[in-house]
Design an enzyme around this catalytic site. Structure first.
Site, PDB file in Angstrom:
ATOM      1  N   HIS A 129      -0.845 -49.161   8.013  1.00  0.00           N
ATOM      2  CA  HIS A 129      -0.680 -48.142   6.963  1.00  0.00           C
ATOM      3  C   HIS A 129      -1.656 -48.407   5.818  1.00  0.00           C
ATOM      4  O   HIS A 129      -1.394 -49.188   4.910  1.00  0.00           O
ATOM      5  CB  HIS A 129       0.766 -48.148   6.461  1.00  0.00           C
ATOM      6  CG  HIS A 129       1.105 -46.950   5.626  1.00  0.00           C
ATOM      7  ND1 HIS A 129       2.121 -46.064   5.937  1.00  0.00           N
ATOM      8  CD2 HIS A 129       0.558 -46.457   4.486  1.00  0.00           C
ATOM      9  CE1 HIS A 129       2.179 -45.108   5.035  1.00  0.00           C
ATOM     10  NE2 HIS A 129       1.245 -45.321   4.131  1.00  0.00           N
TER      11      HIS A 129
ATOM     12  N   HIS B 294      -4.631 -46.205   3.455  1.00  0.00           N
ATOM     13  CA  HIS B 294      -5.301 -44.935   3.139  1.00  0.00           C
ATOM     14  C   HIS B 294      -6.763 -45.174   2.787  1.00  0.00           C
ATOM     15  O   HIS B 294      -7.071 -45.997   1.921  1.00  0.00           O
ATOM     16  CB  HIS B 294      -4.610 -44.239   1.970  1.00  0.00           C
ATOM     17  CG  HIS B 294      -3.240 -43.745   2.299  1.00  0.00           C
ATOM     18  ND1 HIS B 294      -2.985 -42.458   2.700  1.00  0.00           N
ATOM     19  CD2 HIS B 294      -2.043 -44.383   2.318  1.00  0.00           C
ATOM     20  CE1 HIS B 294      -1.684 -42.307   2.928  1.00  0.00           C
ATOM     21  NE2 HIS B 294      -1.089 -43.461   2.705  1.00  0.00           N
TER      22      HIS B 294
ATOM     23  N   ASP C   8      -8.916 -43.129   1.174  1.00  0.00           N
ATOM     24  CA  ASP C   8      -9.328 -42.771  -0.196  1.00  0.00           C
ATOM     25  C   ASP C   8      -8.735 -43.703  -1.253  1.00  0.00           C
ATOM     26  O   ASP C   8      -9.224 -43.746  -2.374  1.00  0.00           O
ATOM     27  CB  ASP C   8      -9.032 -41.294  -0.513  1.00  0.00           C
ATOM     28  CG  ASP C   8      -7.613 -40.880  -0.191  1.00  0.00           C
ATOM     29  OD1 ASP C   8      -6.887 -41.659   0.464  1.00  0.00           O
ATOM     30  OD2 ASP C   8      -7.200 -39.773  -0.591  1.00  0.00           O
TER      31      ASP C   8
ATOM     32  N   GLY D  12       1.591 -37.452   0.646  1.00  0.00           N
ATOM     33  CA  GLY D  12       1.655 -36.681  -0.592  1.00  0.00           C
ATOM     34  C   GLY D  12       3.006 -36.787  -1.272  1.00  0.00           C
ATOM     35  O   GLY D  12       3.786 -37.708  -1.010  1.00  0.00           O
TER      36      GLY D  12
ATOM     37  N   HIS E  32       5.277 -40.272   6.618  1.00  0.00           N
ATOM     38  CA  HIS E  32       5.698 -40.831   5.327  1.00  0.00           C
ATOM     39  C   HIS E  32       7.087 -40.267   5.008  1.00  0.00           C
ATOM     40  O   HIS E  32       7.235 -39.049   4.850  1.00  0.00           O
ATOM     41  CB  HIS E  32       4.774 -40.354   4.203  1.00  0.00           C
ATOM     42  CG  HIS E  32       3.527 -41.142   4.023  1.00  0.00           C
ATOM     43  ND1 HIS E  32       2.450 -41.002   4.841  1.00  0.00           N
ATOM     44  CD2 HIS E  32       3.177 -42.072   3.076  1.00  0.00           C
ATOM     45  CE1 HIS E  32       1.470 -41.808   4.411  1.00  0.00           C
ATOM     46  NE2 HIS E  32       1.888 -42.472   3.345  1.00  0.00           N
TER      47      HIS E  32
ATOM     48  N   GLU F  68      10.230 -42.813   0.990  1.00  0.00           N
ATOM     49  CA  GLU F  68       9.481 -43.550  -0.031  1.00  0.00           C
ATOM     50  C   GLU F  68      10.108 -43.134  -1.360  1.00  0.00           C
ATOM     51  O   GLU F  68      10.893 -43.876  -1.948  1.00  0.00           O
ATOM     52  CB  GLU F  68       7.992 -43.175   0.049  1.00  0.00           C
ATOM     53  CG  GLU F  68       7.111 -43.917  -0.942  1.00  0.00           C
ATOM     54  CD  GLU F  68       5.647 -43.452  -0.912  1.00  0.00           C
ATOM     55  OE1 GLU F  68       5.360 -42.382  -0.337  1.00  0.00           O
ATOM     56  OE2 GLU F  68       4.797 -44.144  -1.505  1.00  0.00           O
TER      57      GLU F  68
HETATM   58 ZN   LIG Z   1       0.908 -44.169   2.432  1.00  0.00          ZN
END
Ligand SMILES: [Zn+2]
Length: 316
Positions: A8, A10, A12, A168, A195, A198
């Site tokens: 996991h 990202h 960016d 997001g 996701h 969270e």
């Molecule tokens: Zn994430």
């Protein structure tokens, strides 16, 4: 340790700040900062960050320079390089192609650029195998873009592109809004991770499970619900847990409050991940050290977490 890997991460949120600066100069983009050091500062989550939404603001700056194919290829290559140099032998990198279509690129072009970067990274560093997970984005005006992303996964699924995800603002746009997106993913029988749990609660995780996922991004809200914990164990679901990131978004009020130890002890298949290396100023080794120092994980237990990740990886 047999394998060193994470599932996991990202793209960016893990760019080199000096690359963002360099790309901005080359692309003639005026950044709202005056030096690479300021870029680093702006990309990093402030210590007093209070919410996921505030956390996600860190991504606006790097995305400004990720609207060109060469830039996307370069950052994908560099992340594989950084991971290989850190000693990882496997990693799944995720990103949302739709966030790079603001200046006319198609999701096809964006995805192909990222694939080229990852492929070049693996050529240069044969010790690492890297995959790409394509993320849809939570939102209420981008369904077409999300469906296109699912189509991208179907089209490019192979040695590098390995699954679909959704990322997001979970608080604003709950998982249940994206049934159509995951119906299509299921129609194509695509591997997925979602996701969930969270910012959202146990119900968000349940909805993700109803879409058929075997992996959950974060999923730490499961700690609030014993029945759900049982279900995760019975269904052999893997949680991609990101401790520092959860602390930054205040899902855990302090690092020590984080439920990773409790989830692990309960028997849930937990893995350890950094989520965003630049935004959260972390990396796998740092996360492992936190597990040792704050949560008293033994070497054997750490090994178990890495084995869990190895078992749940998409590229076999
Ligand atoms: Zn994430």
């Amino acid at each position: 340790m047999k394998h060193r890997l994470e599932l996991h991460l990202h793209l960016d949120g893990s760019l080199r700040p000096e690359t963002v600066w360099d790309l901005a100069v080359k692309q003639g983009i005026r950044l709202p900062v005056n030096s690479p050091e300021e870029v680093r500062f702006r990309m990093r989550v402030p210590e007093d960050c209070k919410t996921l939404d505030e956390y996600l603001e860190r991504f606006a700056l790097p995305l400004l320079v990720l609207q060109e194919e060469d830039a996307i290829e370069r950052v994908a290559f560099e992340l594989v390089e950084d991971l290989a140099k850190a000693g990882l032998d496997y990693a799944e990198i995720r990103f949302a192609p739709q966030l790079s279509v603001k200046q006319g690129l198609s999701q096809n072009a964006v995805t192909e650029a990222a694939i080229r970067g990852v492929a070049r990274g693996m050529e240069a560093y044969p010790g690492i195998r890297a995959g790409l997970i394509l993320c849809c984005m939570r939102g209420d005006t981008n369904e077409e873009l999300n469906l296109q992303t699912v189509d991208m996964v179907k089209k490019y699924l192979g040695d590098i592109v390995c699954a679909v995800d959704i990322a997001g603002a979970e608080g604003q746009f709950p998982t249940e809004l994206f049934k159509k997106v995951f119906d299509r993913a299921n129609e194509y029988q695509l591997p997925m991770t979602i996701h969930a749990g969270e910012v959202g609660g146990p119900d968000s995780i349940r909805t993700a499970l109803s879409y058929g996922t075997k992996r959950i991004g974060h999923g730490v809200a499961a700690i609030k619900d014993e029945t759900l914990i049982k279900e995760l164990i019975e269904k052999n679901i893997t949680l991609e847990v990101c401790v520092t990131s959860n602390y930054h978004t205040k899902i855990a009020k302090t690092l020590a409050d984080h439920p990773i130890r409790r989830l692990f002890d309960a028997g849930v298949k937990v893995t350890v991940n950094s989520d965003n290396m630049t935004a959260s100023d972390t990396h796998l080794q740092k996360e492992l050290e936190i597990l040792r120092s704050v949560f008293k994980f033994t070497d054997k237990e750490i090994e178990r977490l890495q084995e869990n990740a190895w078992d749940a990886r998409f590229l076999k």
